[in-house]
Design an enzyme around this catalytic site. Structure first.
Site, PDB file in Angstrom:
ATOM      1  N   SER A 173       1.187  -1.907  -0.118  1.00  0.00           N
ATOM      2  CA  SER A 173       0.220   0.231  -0.181  1.00  0.00           C
ATOM      3  C   SER A 173       0.984   0.965   0.041  1.00  0.00           C
ATOM      4  CB  SER A 173      -1.091   0.022   0.962  1.00  0.00           C
ATOM      5  OG  SER A 173      -1.469   0.950   1.109  1.00  0.00           O
ATOM      6  N   TYR A 218      -2.372  -0.282  10.833  1.00  0.00           N
ATOM      7  CA  TYR A 218      -2.325  -0.778   9.076  1.00  0.00           C
ATOM      8  C   TYR A 218      -1.107  -0.463   8.189  1.00  0.00           C
ATOM      9  CZ  TYR A 218      -3.843  -1.067   4.259  1.00  0.00           C
ATOM     10  OH  TYR A 218      -4.417  -1.544   3.355  1.00  0.00           O
TER      11      TYR A 218
END
Length: 269
Positions: A131, A144
């Site tokens: 990501s 995350y």
């Protein structure tokens, strides 16, 4: 590209489904995974096999099943993942463990499971879906960011370890795309009277706004297709809106405090 055997974790929806559908149309033999394939009785984009990336027995069984059916395994795409938001101080530890088990340990289990076959057949490609958030510590998304950042570093290390076996390891770092990850994301509750109450609630709203305006995940599928045609793909492959990718360039050239100030301003913190 025809008959290349591809295994995609988390292939039943979102980015994984887009990748699998696109590669199938290009002639690949695609196997996707789901923890409960029976929950998708009408799914016909490609074959789904049972897999829980947190369970090493499940991982080994799924990889063995694909190799038994197809005779080889050319591409692993580690796509399965979960989202998480919350103040670091207030996020329950069991949720921290869960996101690391899914987003980091799961892909590691998968890579360890497929490497013997890829060495045996003299080559293969592993693509880790990380990501853009993994390149920076984002407020209220710290865990995350940490899982995706860790996966990116493992990608760099493994790439060097397996290069002599003909195995290529790389990552694709998506920005915001229109998927169902928001529906499955764990949100630590906004606690009344918490020191983080107002800023955290404000940040969740900003995150949801970003998802609502997100791009088509077919962009990620096209990036995957491009990589598996290359002999020497880049280590890092960000995919997303211009400003999301540009933010990585800014992070590489700006002083840390200046970049931090940009993030603070963006999230109105």
């Amino acid at each position: 590209m025809e008959n290349k055997v591809v295994l995609i974790t988390g292939g039943s929806s979102g980015i994984g489904k887009s990748i699998g559908t696109f590669l199938s149309a290009k002639g690949c033999k695609v196997y996707g995974t789901a923890r409960n394939p029976h929950n998708y009785p009408d799914f016909d984009a490609f074959e789904l096999v049972q897999l829980d990336v947190k369970d090493t027995d499940s991982v080994q069984n799924a990889v063995k099943q694909v190799i038994t059916k197809a005779g080889r395994l050319d591409v692993l795409i580690n796509n399965a993942g979960v989202g998480i938001t919350g103040p670091i101080e207030e996020t329950p530890h069991e949720e921290i463990l869960n996101v690391f088990d899914t987003n980091f340990h799961g892909p590691v289990h998968m890579m360890k499971a497929v490497l013997p076959q890829m060495r045996k057949q003299g080559g293969g490609t592993i693509i880790n879906i990380t990501s853009i958030a993994g390149y920076m510590g984002l407020p209220y998304r710290g865990f995350y960011s940490a899982t995706k950042g860790a996966l990116g570093l493992i990608t760099e290390a493994l790439r060097m370890e397996v290069k002599d076996f003909g195995v290529t390891v790389t990552n694709i770092a998506p920005g915001d795309f229109a998927t169902n990850i928001a529906a499955g994301r764990y949100h630590a509750p906004v606690l009344d009277g918490s020191a983080y109450e107002d800023k955290y609630a404000q940040t969740i709203n900003a995150i949801n706004d970003d998802v609502d305006s997100a791009g088509d995940p077919i962009q990620v599928a096209k990036a995957v297709y491009k990589i598996i045609q290359q002999d020497k793909p880049k280590v890092h492959n960000p995919v997303g809106a211009f400003m999301q990718k540009f933010s990585l360039k800014l992070k590489s050239i700006l002083p840390d405090k200046v970049y931090e100030k940009l993030l603070i301003n963006h999230y109105k913190l």
